[in-house]
Design a protein around this motif. Structure first.
Motif: not given
Length: 127
Positions: A115-120, A122
């Motif tokens: 799933e794509a994350r807003e901030n790749p 972290y």
């Protein structure tokens, strides 16, 4: 600034390539290909350290070193001609599969996109 490898040859740290840094796009690609979550500070540090360690191989002198044929120093590799000794056993082999389709094994799906994350990238480890 020298490290010693197992052969007691010195590795000149000043001759190593610049330290590799991993960016967000590279992390996203690695995660997609490997299905391993490494987009945290510890994961990135571990990956960069592994690359830095591997960079030392650039200084290994392989002059007059023959390619390795076998890992067994004292025992030569036994080479034989490939000959088909059995055959026509497709049905017996497919009996071992839990799922088949059109006379092929069905394996679990491979690379499933994460799933794509807003901030790749972290900072905190996921628990």
């Amino acid at each position: 600034m020298f490290l010693k490898n197992q052969q007691s040859q010195k590795i000149d740290l000043l001759k190593l390539p610049p330290k590799t840094t991993i960016d967000a796009d590279t992390i996203a690609l690695l995660e997609r290909l490997s299905l391993v979550d490494c987009a945290n500070k510890k994961g990135i540090e571990t990956l960069e350290a592994a690359i830095e360690f591997a960079d030392q191989i650039l200084q290994v002198d392989t002059t007059n070193i023959e390619p390795l044929i076998t890992v067994l120093e004292d025992i030569p590799l036994r080479v034989r001609e490939d000959k088909v000794t059995e055959g026509n056993c497709k049905e017996d082999i497919l009996k071992n599969a839990s799922v088949t389709e059109e006379e092929y094994f069905v394996a679990p799906p491979g690379n499933i996109p994460l799933e794509a994350r807003e901030n790749p990238l972290y900072e905190e480890e996921l628990t």
